[in-house]
Design a protein around this motif. Structure first.
Motif, PDB file in Angstrom:
ATOM      1  N   ILE A  11      92.967  51.789 -17.352  1.00 14.22           N
ATOM      2  CA  ILE A  11      92.377  50.765 -16.479  1.00 14.22           C
ATOM      3  C   ILE A  11      93.426  49.716 -16.118  1.00 14.22           C
ATOM      4  O   ILE A  11      93.567  49.333 -14.944  1.00 14.22           O
ATOM      5  N   LEU A  12      94.180  49.259 -17.111  1.00 14.02           N
ATOM      6  CA  LEU A  12      95.209  48.246 -16.867  1.00 14.02           C
ATOM      7  C   LEU A  12      96.312  48.774 -15.947  1.00 14.02           C
ATOM      8  O   LEU A  12      96.736  48.094 -15.014  1.00 14.02           O
ATOM      9  N   VAL A  13      96.763  50.010 -16.224  1.00 10.40           N
ATOM     10  CA  VAL A  13      97.832  50.606 -15.424  1.00 10.40           C
ATOM     11  C   VAL A  13      97.372  50.811 -13.983  1.00 10.40           C
ATOM     12  O   VAL A  13      98.116  50.519 -13.034  1.00 10.40           O
ATOM     13  N   ASN A  14      96.128  51.288 -13.829  1.00 11.74           N
ATOM     14  CA  ASN A  14      95.597  51.506 -12.474  1.00 11.74           C
ATOM     15  C   ASN A  14      95.477  50.209 -11.691  1.00 11.74           C
ATOM     16  O   ASN A  14      95.720  50.185 -10.481  1.00 11.74           O
ATOM     17  N   GLU A  15      95.104  49.122 -12.374  1.00 12.53           N
ATOM     18  CA  GLU A  15      95.023  47.819 -11.701  1.00 12.53           C
ATOM     19  C   GLU A  15      96.402  47.369 -11.220  1.00 12.53           C
ATOM     20  O   GLU A  15      96.537  46.847 -10.109  1.00 12.53           O
ATOM     21  N   LYS A  16      97.425  47.574 -12.069  1.00 12.91           N
ATOM     22  CA  LYS A  16      98.796  47.208 -11.683  1.00 12.91           C
ATOM     23  C   LYS A  16      99.246  48.015 -10.471  1.00 12.91           C
ATOM     24  O   LYS A  16      99.819  47.474  -9.521  1.00 12.91           O
ATOM     25  N   LYS A  17      99.008  49.327 -10.509  1.00 14.55           N
ATOM     26  CA  LYS A  17      99.422  50.188  -9.404  1.00 14.55           C
ATOM     27  C   LYS A  17      98.687  49.834  -8.118  1.00 14.55           C
ATOM     28  O   LYS A  17      99.278  49.818  -7.036  1.00 14.55           O
ATOM     29  N   ALA A  18      97.384  49.543  -8.240  1.00 14.59           N
ATOM     30  CA  ALA A  18      96.589  49.186  -7.064  1.00 14.59           C
ATOM     31  C   ALA A  18      97.104  47.891  -6.446  1.00 14.59           C
ATOM     32  O   ALA A  18      97.185  47.770  -5.215  1.00 14.59           O
ATOM     33  N   ALA A  19      97.459  46.923  -7.296  1.00 20.06           N
ATOM     34  CA  ALA A  19      97.978  45.650  -6.796  1.00 20.06           C
ATOM     35  C   ALA A  19      99.311  45.860  -6.077  1.00 20.06           C
ATOM     36  O   ALA A  19      99.555  45.284  -5.009  1.00 20.06           O
ATOM     37  N   ARG A  20     100.158  46.707  -6.650  1.00 18.43           N
ATOM     38  CA  ARG A  20     101.466  47.007  -6.045  1.00 18.43           C
ATOM     39  C   ARG A  20     101.280  47.697  -4.697  1.00 18.43           C
ATOM     40  O   ARG A  20     101.890  47.320  -3.694  1.00 18.43           O
ATOM     41  N   ASN A  21     100.395  48.684  -4.671  1.00 14.01           N
ATOM     42  CA  ASN A  21     100.137  49.420  -3.433  1.00 14.01           C
ATOM     43  C   ASN A  21      99.566  48.497  -2.358  1.00 14.01           C
ATOM     44  O   ASN A  21      99.936  48.590  -1.187  1.00 14.01           O
ATOM     45  N   ARG A  22      98.662  47.607  -2.777  1.00 16.17           N
ATOM     46  CA  ARG A  22      98.043  46.675  -1.828  1.00 16.17           C
ATOM     47  C   ARG A  22      99.099  45.752  -1.228  1.00 16.17           C
ATOM     48  O   ARG A  22      99.106  45.497  -0.018  1.00 16.17           O
ATOM     49  N   ALA A  23     100.027  45.282  -2.051  1.00 16.64           N
ATOM     50  CA  ALA A  23     101.092  44.391  -1.577  1.00 16.64           C
ATOM     51  C   ALA A  23     102.007  45.122  -0.591  1.00 16.64           C
ATOM     52  O   ALA A  23     102.380  44.572   0.452  1.00 16.64           O
ATOM     53  N   ILE A  24     102.350  46.358  -0.912  1.00 19.87           N
ATOM     54  CA  ILE A  24     103.237  47.133  -0.038  1.00 19.87           C
ATOM     55  C   ILE A  24     102.552  47.428   1.291  1.00 19.87           C
ATOM     56  O   ILE A  24     103.156  47.276   2.357  1.00 19.87           O
ATOM     57  N   LYS A  25     101.275  47.832   1.249  1.00 21.37           N
ATOM     58  CA  LYS A  25     100.533  48.124   2.482  1.00 21.37           C
ATOM     59  C   LYS A  25     100.409  46.872   3.342  1.00 21.37           C
ATOM     60  O   LYS A  25     100.522  46.933   4.570  1.00 21.37           O
ATOM     61  N   SER A  26     100.193  45.730   2.699  1.00 22.02           N
ATOM     62  CA  SER A  26     100.072  44.470   3.418  1.00 22.02           C
ATOM     63  C   SER A  26     101.377  44.134   4.134  1.00 22.02           C
ATOM     64  O   SER A  26     101.371  43.698   5.294  1.00 22.02           O
ATOM     65  N   LYS A  27     102.499  44.352   3.446  1.00 20.18           N
ATOM     66  CA  LYS A  27     103.803  44.064   4.033  1.00 20.18           C
ATOM     67  C   LYS A  27     104.060  44.968   5.245  1.00 20.18           C
ATOM     68  O   LYS A  27     104.555  44.515   6.282  1.00 20.18           O
ATOM     69  N   VAL A  28     103.694  46.246   5.112  1.00 19.53           N
ATOM     70  CA  VAL A  28     103.866  47.191   6.221  1.00 19.53           C
ATOM     71  C   VAL A  28     103.024  46.750   7.418  1.00 19.53           C
ATOM     72  O   VAL A  28     103.503  46.735   8.562  1.00 19.53           O
ATOM     73  N   LYS A  29     101.774  46.369   7.153  1.00 22.18           N
ATOM     74  CA  LYS A  29     100.889  45.938   8.246  1.00 22.18           C
ATOM     75  C   LYS A  29     101.447  44.704   8.953  1.00 22.18           C
ATOM     76  O   LYS A  29     101.389  44.602  10.178  1.00 22.18           O
ATOM     77  N   THR A  30     102.005  43.777   8.180  1.00 19.14           N
ATOM     78  CA  THR A  30     102.598  42.563   8.752  1.00 19.14           C
ATOM     79  C   THR A  30     103.769  42.918   9.657  1.00 19.14           C
ATOM     80  O   THR A  30     103.894  42.380  10.767  1.00 19.14           O
ATOM     81  N   MET A  31     104.626  43.827   9.196  1.00 20.13           N
ATOM     82  CA  MET A  31     105.785  44.244   9.985  1.00 20.13           C
ATOM     83  C   MET A  31     105.349  44.926  11.286  1.00 20.13           C
ATOM     84  O   MET A  31     105.925  44.686  12.353  1.00 20.13           O
ATOM     85  N   VAL A  32     104.332  45.773  11.192  1.00 19.41           N
ATOM     86  CA  VAL A  32     103.834  46.469  12.381  1.00 19.41           C
ATOM     87  C   VAL A  32     103.232  45.464  13.361  1.00 19.41           C
ATOM     88  O   VAL A  32     103.426  45.576  14.580  1.00 19.41           O
TER      89      VAL A  32
END
Length: 87
Positions: A11-32
């Protein structure tokens, strides 16, 4: 809530990965969005400059497994096409 130690860790690891993925996707969307805004304004130089950074971020996201390689290719293709079609 999980009772088993490995499940709690998962559960803890999945939360960390989800947060990382969310941050990366957000950055990509901002750039686009920056590329799209420059295209809408008709500013070819700014659009090309933003395109380089957007393509870089999308490629990084793909290499980290946040986006599937075909999804990344599609996103890159669409924004490149938009920049190339500026008058």
């Amino acid at each position: 809530m999980a009772n088993i130690k490995s499940a709690k860790k998962r559960i803890l690891v999945n939360e960390k990965k989800a947060a990382r993925n969310r941050a990366i996707k957000s950055k990509v969307k901002t750039m686009v969005k920056k590329v799209d805004a420059a295209v809408a304004a008709g500013d070819k130089d700014l659009a090309k400059a933003n395109l380089v950074s957007a393509v870089s971020e999308i490629s990084k996201a793909s290499s980290k497994g946040v986006y599937h390689k075909n999804t990344a290719a599609r996103k890159i293709s669409r924004i490149t096409k938009a920049v190339n079609n500026i008058a």
